[in-house]
Design an enzyme around this catalytic site. Sequence first.
Site: not given
Length: 401
Positions: A45, A381
């Site tokens: 990330r 999500g």
Amino acid sequence: MPEAKASRSFAKASVRDSEVEGHRVLLRADLNVPLDDGEVADDTRIRASLPTIELLRDRGASIVLVSHLDRPKGPDPSLSMTPVAKRLGELLDAPVKQAPAVVGDEVTAMASELAPGEVLLLENSRFEKGETKNDPALAEALAKLADVYVNDAFGTAHRAHATTEGVAHRLPGYAGLLLEQEVGQLTAVRDDPKRPLIVVLGGAKVTDKLGVIDRFLGFAEEILIGGAMCFSFFKAEGRDTGNSLVEDEGVEAAKRVLAEAEKSDTMLELPEDLVLGKKLDPGTETRELNGVDVPEDWMGLDVGANTSANFGRRIARAGTVFWNGPMGAFEIPPFDAATRAVAEAVAAAPGHTVVGGGDSVAALQRFGLADSVDWISTGGGASLELIEGRELPGVEALQDA
Ligand code: ADP
Ligand code: MG
């Protein structure tokens, strides 16, 4: 790559079009990395955030960088951003200053002293209780740290928090490069995929993926279902599921999905064979089952070799593949075989391939296949909510293009 189309359909102002020279930019990135013994265990990330950081530095902006890390309920020294600052500094090959808090007088002073190209990393945004409550006072304090806002945190774009949403109403807000690409890639799969579109779903729960199934029923050519979620479908069909993971809420949903699939043009493909184990444990007794009625005392822990071969052939014919959710309990060999086979099929597929979901991406990385996929979503999500057709508050709050 649907790059051009993706950026055309993206209606928000891009950091590429921002004039930031001499400005101070508050950059929300997703630096929520796993830690191990106080070190960054996986810097994917952080790396994914570099293009936007580098673009802003190249353009002569100074950067006030903010992210959450894990889920502290308040200040927690073990979840400080220090390891992230260290790793980011190494990757940028430039010093990264670290603020002692998220907001406050000391932080304001540090931000105001930044020279063009310098980076100040704020503390873990969830040290502030107002973050997840989208507290206006916190959003206001954050907005005072900069004069431009850039959101590159796709992984939290489905949350209306102070750093992802509240602050965007108080500064001119632009989409970062990663966020823009994520939205472009996933929107293209959702709205305008190259045909045929094959959707491969697995993982633990049907209810997690129900919105995705609903979106693609009647839209995708095929939906292939593996993972523990197939047992809710088998239960709905009145089959024996033994000790397999069955989600009670999922059974009713599966019944409805099966009925709707009957009426639609989408082929819903369930497993034809399974690999069983006595327990979810390494070294447990295992057996193959040609069929899907799981005997008493056994659990279905992976889909079988015929199923993964069938899924693989379909994936090879796809114009677009969207994969979310492992085919079995892949963390525990030998129940990783079908997930590996599907990962290999996706990696080799000539069509456009997009993978989302934390565990599916972890599986791809474990098998060394991450580089062979066209797009890997960094947001679990958020990617599901976008595919479902829901608005992402962190995107909506940005200025229109
Ligand atoms: P993703 O993060 O890719 O969206 P999920 O979180 O929905 O995936 O599900 C991943 C989890 O599902 C993994 O931990 C995996 O072990 C588990 N799983 C998949 N198939 C089975 C199964 N047959 N029995 C038990 N667990 C399973
Ligand atoms: Mg998961």
